[in-house]
Motif scaffolding. Structure first.
Motif, PDB file in Angstrom:
ATOM      1  N   ALA A   1      -2.700   1.327   5.798  1.00  0.00           N
ATOM      2  CA  ALA A   1      -3.473   2.518   4.791  1.00  0.00           C
ATOM      3  C   ALA A   1      -4.286   2.801   6.829  1.00  0.00           C
ATOM      4  O   ALA A   1      -4.628   4.082   6.827  1.00  0.00           O
ATOM      5  CB  ALA A   1      -3.986   2.815   4.090  1.00  0.00           C
ATOM      6  N   THR A   2      -5.348   1.881   6.937  1.00  0.00           N
ATOM      7  CA  THR A   2      -5.970   2.478   8.054  1.00  0.00           C
ATOM      8  C   THR A   2      -5.195   1.131   9.470  1.00  0.00           C
ATOM      9  O   THR A   2      -4.808   0.698   9.278  1.00  0.00           O
ATOM     10  CB  THR A   2      -7.499   1.999   7.825  1.00  0.00           C
TER      11      THR A   2
ATOM     12  N   GLY B   1       3.038   0.019   8.312  1.00  0.00           N
ATOM     13  CA  GLY B   1       2.437  -0.146   7.227  1.00  0.00           C
ATOM     14  C   GLY B   1       1.204  -0.355   6.851  1.00  0.00           C
ATOM     15  O   GLY B   1       1.139  -0.507   6.039  1.00  0.00           O
TER      16      GLY B   1
ATOM     17  N   GLN C   1       0.120   1.381  13.260  1.00  0.00           N
ATOM     18  CA  GLN C   1      -0.636   1.208  12.268  1.00  0.00           C
ATOM     19  C   GLN C   1       0.441   2.007  11.684  1.00  0.00           C
ATOM     20  O   GLN C   1       1.134   1.324  10.381  1.00  0.00           O
ATOM     21  CB  GLN C   1      -1.945   2.390  12.195  1.00  0.00           C
ATOM     22  N   LYS C   2       1.055   2.949  11.700  1.00  0.00           N
ATOM     23  CA  LYS C   2       2.066   3.492  10.873  1.00  0.00           C
ATOM     24  C   LYS C   2       3.649   2.879  10.507  1.00  0.00           C
ATOM     25  O   LYS C   2       4.322   2.564   9.771  1.00  0.00           O
ATOM     26  CB  LYS C   2       2.838   5.295  11.490  1.00  0.00           C
TER      27      LYS C   2
ATOM     28  N   THR D   1      -2.348   4.501  16.349  1.00  0.00           N
ATOM     29  CA  THR D   1      -1.652   5.535  14.939  1.00  0.00           C
ATOM     30  C   THR D   1      -0.452   5.255  14.927  1.00  0.00           C
ATOM     31  O   THR D   1      -0.329   4.986  13.766  1.00  0.00           O
ATOM     32  CB  THR D   1      -2.074   6.813  15.283  1.00  0.00           C
TER      33      THR D   1
ATOM     34  N   THR E   1       1.086  -1.360  -0.105  1.00  0.00           N
ATOM     35  CA  THR E   1       0.216  -0.095  -0.239  1.00  0.00           C
ATOM     36  C   THR E   1       0.855   1.219  -0.206  1.00  0.00           C
ATOM     37  O   THR E   1       2.059   1.277   0.066  1.00  0.00           O
ATOM     38  CB  THR E   1      -1.045  -0.101   1.548  1.00  0.00           C
ATOM     39  N   TYR E   2       0.418   2.888  -0.155  1.00  0.00           N
ATOM     40  CA  TYR E   2       1.213   3.553  -0.146  1.00  0.00           C
ATOM     41  C   TYR E   2       1.959   4.045   1.030  1.00  0.00           C
ATOM     42  O   TYR E   2       2.307   4.003   1.915  1.00  0.00           O
ATOM     43  CB  TYR E   2       0.166   4.735  -0.175  1.00  0.00           C
ATOM     44  N   SER E   3       0.896   4.049   2.478  1.00  0.00           N
ATOM     45  CA  SER E   3       1.689   3.446   3.902  1.00  0.00           C
ATOM     46  C   SER E   3       2.979   2.760   3.731  1.00  0.00           C
ATOM     47  O   SER E   3       3.152   2.294   4.932  1.00  0.00           O
ATOM     48  CB  SER E   3       0.005   3.587   4.620  1.00  0.00           C
TER      49      SER E   3
ATOM     50  N   ARG F   1       7.841   3.288   4.095  1.00  0.00           N
ATOM     51  CA  ARG F   1       8.034   3.492   5.564  1.00  0.00           C
ATOM     52  C   ARG F   1       8.796   3.915   6.029  1.00  0.00           C
ATOM     53  O   ARG F   1       9.834   2.861   5.085  1.00  0.00           O
ATOM     54  CB  ARG F   1       6.663   3.153   6.440  1.00  0.00           C
TER      55      ARG F   1
END
Length: 356
Positions: A312-313, A310, A306-307, A303, A231-233, A236
């Motif tokens: 997205a939500t 990786g 999640q980051k 949060t 995903t875009y996330s 990282r």
């Protein structure tokens, strides 16, 4: 031939099928081509157009079979989807819902789909059935949008995820020191990397104090393929612990990639090591579950986790990773038991004093 037509049509003559649709057949280069439509005049016109070369039969959605529609859908997505996804689609096309593949699109009925799904559900998991039905739905949406699927799907099975506890992780890490499995284990259980992300790491991903997760290696139809993150996330940077940096510095730089093991090799090595240590059998992905669960048990905000993972939500954290290790469950159970035990003893003391 079926019910009387309103208009007298010349050869080729439309024939009504049991489904109610009309079929018109023509010979093109020695091959019999069938055109099916709900309107006999439309079927007749299209058949004549194909015979005269005005319509390329291979490019007309109305005369495609379900299998041809899926083939074209897969081909249209070949350059935008992951090689692993395309490989999975082709496996579905080859092995699943085969009783539908030869049907022309106008012949397809919801009953056909439901029966095929019912048969598949007897042999394969609900997830596999949903994946196959999803591919069918996507192809129909593109090439036969007037057909709306209303299929009843098998009920999902909830699988309880068992996560290796810290004692198990410690044993694995200690036993892997100096082996090719050491780095993959550390990256999975400590940093929460996916197997594909570990395989995709190159030496230039180490950027000072940080590890830049920017690519992955997945197994496609033609073998391993380098791609972007899931995903875009997924793209990282994670701060590298000193212990992992030290281990990485000791690794031989024989190529561009930090880890040279295939996904299959990682799985096999983990299985053999677990068996040697007398530990439960685990998937390599279970180690990533550990990374998320440890963070959550330490009270790390969703949060941040999640980051770091990786995602997205935080949906995956809430639905998949929202469980704790068995040792933590026992710890929390002990706290609850102690609270009620104290409450009961206090009440017993009050009642005893009153009786006196």
């Amino acid at each position: 031939m079926g019910r009387q037509q309103k208009t007298k049509l010349t050869h080729p003559t439309p024939v009504q099928l049991p489904s109610g649709a009309w079929r018109c057949q023509v010979m093109v280069n020695g091959e019999r081509i069938s055109v099916v439509d709900r309107d006999p005049e439309v079927a007749h016109t299209k058949a004549l157009a194909i015979k005269s070369g005005l319509i390329d039969r291979k490019k007309s959605p109305q005369i495609m079979t379900v299998g041809e529609a899926i083939d074209r859908y897969i081909e249209s997505k070949d350059s935008v989807l992951s090689p692993a996804t395309i490989h999975g689609y082709k496996k579905i096309r080859k092995n699943d819902l085969q009783e539908l593949m030869g049907l022309r699109l106008p012949e397809l009925r919801q009953e056909h789909v439901q029966r095929a799904v019912n048969q598949m559900a007897k042999k394969k998991s609900p997830k596999s059935v949903r994946n196959a039905h999803g591919l069918l739905s996507a192809a129909l949406t593109m090439y036969y949008p007037e057909f709306v699927l209303r299929t009843t799907m098998p009920q999902k099975i909830r699988h309880e995820i068992e996560i290796p506890d810290m004692d198990e992780i410690a044993a694995l890490l200690q036993a892997s020191v100096g082996t090719k499995l050491e780095v993959p284990l550390l990256l999975a259980v400590w940093l929460g990397l996916r197997e594909s992300e570990i395989r995709g790491l190159t030496w230039d991903c180490i950027e000072g104090e940080y590890l830049h997760v920017k690519q992955a290696i997945v197994d496609g139809e033609d073998g391993p393929a380098l791609k972007g993150t899931k995903t875009y996330s997924g793209d990282r940077r994670i701060r590298l612990p000193e212990q992992i940096k030290a281990v990485l510095e000791q690794q031989p730089k024989t190529g561009d990639h930090i880890v040279t093991l295939s996904g299959h090799a990682m799985y096999n090595r983990l299985s053999r090591l677990s068996e040697k240590l007398g530990l439960p059998h685990r998937r390599f992905h279970d180690l990533r579950h550990t990374a998320a669960s440890v963070a959550m048990s330490l009270g790390v905000p969703n949060t941040y986790t999640q980051k770091r993972m990786g995602h997205a939500t935080d949906h995956m954290l809430k639905t998949v990773y929202l469980h704790t290790m068995k040792s933590k469950e026992d710890e929390y159970a002990d706290r609850i038991d102690q609270a009620y035990d104290a409450l009961l003893h206090m009440n017993l003391h009050i009642y005893t004093n009153k009786s006196q």
